[in-house]
Design a protein around this motif. Structure first.
Motif, PDB file in Angstrom:
ATOM      1  N   ASN A   1      64.589 107.004  25.383  1.00  0.00           N
ATOM      2  CA  ASN A   1      64.766 105.852  24.506  1.00  0.00           C
ATOM      3  C   ASN A   1      65.911 104.996  25.048  1.00  0.00           C
ATOM      4  OD1 ASN A   1      66.331 104.626  21.897  1.00  0.00           O
ATOM      5  ND2 ASN A   1      64.125 104.715  21.530  1.00  0.00           N
ATOM      6  N   PRO A   2      65.790 103.654  24.936  1.00  0.00           N
ATOM      7  CA  PRO A   2      66.912 102.782  25.309  1.00  0.00           C
ATOM      8  C   PRO A   2      67.970 102.802  24.208  1.00  0.00           C
ATOM      9  CG  PRO A   2      65.101 101.445  24.531  1.00  0.00           C
ATOM     10  CD  PRO A   2      64.609 102.868  24.520  1.00  0.00           C
TER      11      PRO A   2
ATOM     12  N   TRP B   1      64.245  94.920  28.426  1.00  0.00           N
ATOM     13  CA  TRP B   1      63.108  95.235  29.311  1.00  0.00           C
ATOM     14  C   TRP B   1      63.581  95.385  30.759  1.00  0.00           C
ATOM     15  CZ3 TRP B   1      58.430  97.037  28.471  1.00  0.00           C
ATOM     16  CH2 TRP B   1      57.573  97.135  29.574  1.00  0.00           C
TER      17      TRP B   1
ATOM     18  N   TRP C   1      66.393  98.386  31.029  1.00  0.00           N
ATOM     19  CA  TRP C   1      66.018  99.793  30.813  1.00  0.00           C
ATOM     20  C   TRP C   1      64.553 100.090  31.146  1.00  0.00           C
ATOM     21  CZ3 TRP C   1      62.909 103.199  28.105  1.00  0.00           C
ATOM     22  CH2 TRP C   1      63.361 104.519  27.993  1.00  0.00           C
ATOM     23  N   PHE C   2      63.628  99.350  30.553  1.00  0.00           N
ATOM     24  CA  PHE C   2      62.210  99.699  30.684  1.00  0.00           C
ATOM     25  C   PHE C   2      61.702  99.594  32.119  1.00  0.00           C
ATOM     26  CE2 PHE C   2      62.353  98.988  26.102  1.00  0.00           C
ATOM     27  CZ  PHE C   2      61.553 100.015  25.625  1.00  0.00           C
TER      28      PHE C   2
ATOM     29  N   PHE D   1      62.905 102.574  33.891  1.00  0.00           N
ATOM     30  CA  PHE D   1      62.233 103.759  33.353  1.00  0.00           C
ATOM     31  C   PHE D   1      60.845 103.927  33.967  1.00  0.00           C
ATOM     32  CE2 PHE D   1      59.299 105.409  30.065  1.00  0.00           C
ATOM     33  CZ  PHE D   1      59.853 106.664  29.845  1.00  0.00           C
ATOM     34  N   PHE D   2      60.046 102.886  33.911  1.00  0.00           N
ATOM     35  CA  PHE D   2      58.683 102.976  34.437  1.00  0.00           C
ATOM     36  C   PHE D   2      58.666 103.081  35.961  1.00  0.00           C
ATOM     37  CE2 PHE D   2      57.318 101.066  30.277  1.00  0.00           C
ATOM     38  CZ  PHE D   2      56.441 102.072  29.924  1.00  0.00           C
TER      39      PHE D   2
ATOM     40  N   PHE E   1      58.194 109.117  24.589  1.00  0.00           N
ATOM     41  CA  PHE E   1      59.119 108.087  24.103  1.00  0.00           C
ATOM     42  C   PHE E   1      59.459 108.375  22.650  1.00  0.00           C
ATOM     43  CE2 PHE E   1      60.282 103.974  22.291  1.00  0.00           C
ATOM     44  CZ  PHE E   1      61.136 103.449  23.265  1.00  0.00           C
TER      45      PHE E   1
ATOM     46  N   LEU F   1      60.292 100.340  19.106  1.00  0.00           N
ATOM     47  CA  LEU F   1      59.493  99.379  19.861  1.00  0.00           C
ATOM     48  C   LEU F   1      59.153  98.134  19.063  1.00  0.00           C
ATOM     49  CD1 LEU F   1      56.892 101.575  21.798  1.00  0.00           C
ATOM     50  CD2 LEU F   1      58.635 100.086  22.801  1.00  0.00           C
TER      51      LEU F   1
ATOM     52  N   VAL G   1      58.711  92.762  23.748  1.00  0.00           N
ATOM     53  CA  VAL G   1      58.930  94.053  24.398  1.00  0.00           C
ATOM     54  C   VAL G   1      57.771  95.007  24.096  1.00  0.00           C
ATOM     55  CG1 VAL G   1      60.375  96.133  24.407  1.00  0.00           C
ATOM     56  CG2 VAL G   1      61.432  93.870  24.530  1.00  0.00           C
ATOM     57  N   SER G   2      57.313  95.020  22.845  1.00  0.00           N
ATOM     58  CA  SER G   2      56.191  95.909  22.503  1.00  0.00           C
ATOM     59  C   SER G   2      54.906  95.455  23.183  1.00  0.00           C
ATOM     60  CB  SER G   2      56.011  96.004  20.987  1.00  0.00           C
ATOM     61  OG  SER G   2      55.690  94.752  20.422  1.00  0.00           O
TER      62      SER G   2
ATOM     63  N   TRP H   1      55.165  96.786  26.590  1.00  0.00           N
ATOM     64  CA  TRP H   1      54.968  98.245  26.568  1.00  0.00           C
ATOM     65  C   TRP H   1      53.478  98.581  26.572  1.00  0.00           C
ATOM     66  CZ3 TRP H   1      57.470 102.924  26.717  1.00  0.00           C
ATOM     67  CH2 TRP H   1      56.775 104.031  26.224  1.00  0.00           C
TER      68      TRP H   1
END
Length: 342
Positions: A252-253, A265, A268-269, A272-273, A286, A307, A313-314, A317
């Motif tokens: 989690n961020p 995004w 962190w995201f 992450f990805f 998550f 999220l 952001v969602s 995702w």
């Protein structure tokens, strides 16, 4: 980053993720259960009754993830068959996930710490009655369960002595096998940060025969770029050495997902990805949580990382996780994981 077209924005920011896989982390797995096929990653969401219910309310028309995470403690058979509200103010109910979400898996986290002699007592068999109840329940589910025994075993907050942990872990696995449990994969979950008393990660290892998966936590790790640090590197190298698949078991961020700003995004995201692709991570879980509403000790500065705080952001995702790479709820999910229903 503002645009009137959220779909186009999602495509633009998802394109920042680097999707190449480092060949170093493509290797054959041995003595492992319920591993997605090559090029696939199992998608799991969690982690409480309240947040999973919220998640479904907000994302009714989105694909269901391939699994759900839940928690319980080795000392008592609570939060498995019925709802149990714990000291953090949130609730757990494994059976709710079974009843509400067919064709999904369960990622079950067994709390076991060194404090209060919990691990020592577990190794002595003091909680065998609880384990036996869990065995009976697990067999009744007729679906894959990924069991994290003493999750974040090397985290300083858990104060687990390596010898006591290994003894307890082996005792639990031996008992479950003696009870004929065939649908549980045993997950060895590292904190992937500075370890308790600086023990090497190998000190907590119960052995290849007792581990199906190696797991890590990813919280603050992903803010510094795609390099998650030397402790995380050590765990990944260890997993490769022992030919085990790797799962991001908690993530989690923790600095929050802002309602107006999308910087999280990139911060962190994307990291992450990109990490998950590059390191060939076979499952990601998550945690959809507002940490400020929990009563978990030691995380007072963590923020709201749900999220649905931010529509863009969602959208990004789901643009990423809707790819065929990610295993979601499906009538063929168990087959893809190599699980044969009884």
């Amino acid at each position: 980053m503002q645009t009137s077209n959220p779909q186009q924005l999602a495509e633009d920011i998802v394109s920042k993720i680097q999707t190449d896989i480092d060949p170093e982390f493509v290797y054959d797995y041995e003595q492992s259960r319920f591993v997605p096929p090559a090029g696939k990653t199992l998608l799991i969401m969690g982690q409480t009754v309240e947040r999973i219910t919220e998640y479904m309310d907000h994302f009714q028309n989105r694909p269901i993830p391939g699994g759900w995470s839940a928690y319980w403690g080795i000392t008592e058979f609570l939060g498995i068959k019925e709802t149990h509200k714990n000291e953090t103010g949130s609730s757990q109910n494994h059976q709710m996930l079974i009843d509400n979400f067919p064709n999904t898996v369960i990622q079950s986290a067994m709390w076991m710490v060194g404090k209060w002699d919990v691990a020592k007592k577990a190794g002595n068999g003091d909680f065998d009655r609880v384990i036996k109840k869990f065995c009976a329940w697990a067999k009744s589910t007729n679906r894959p369960i990924y069991l994290r025994i003493g999750y974040e075993f090397d985290g300083p907050h858990n104060e687990l002595d390596p010898e006591e942990y290994v003894r307890a872990y082996r005792h639990i696995v031996d008992l479950m096998r003696a009870k004929g449990v065939e649908n549980v994969a045993f997950v060895w979950h590292s904190y992937a940060s500075k370890p308790y008393k600086d023990h090497p990660v190998s000190a907590w290892y119960p052995g290849d025969d007792y581990v199906d998966w190696v797991a890590i936590s990813v919280f603050g790790h992903a803010y510094g770029g795609e390099d998650f640090g030397p402790y995380c590197d050590d765990v990944l190298k260890f997993a490769k050495q022992h030919k085990k698949p790797v799962m991001i078991a908690e993530s989690n961020p923790i600095h929050g997902i802002d309602k107006e700003q999308n910087e999280v995004w990139d911060q962190w995201f994307v990291n992450f990805f990109t990490f998950a692709y590059r390191k060939n991570i076979k499952a990601i879980s998550f945690i959809n949580e507002n940490w400020q509403q929990t009563k978990i000790p030691g995380i007072s500065e963590w923020k709201d990382g749900r999220l649905y705080n931010n529509k863009q952001v969602s959208e990004a995702w789901f643009k990423e996780t809707n790819k065929e790479r990610y295993l979601k709820q499906s009538a063929t999910l168990y087959q893809q994981l190599g699980y044969v229903e009884e």
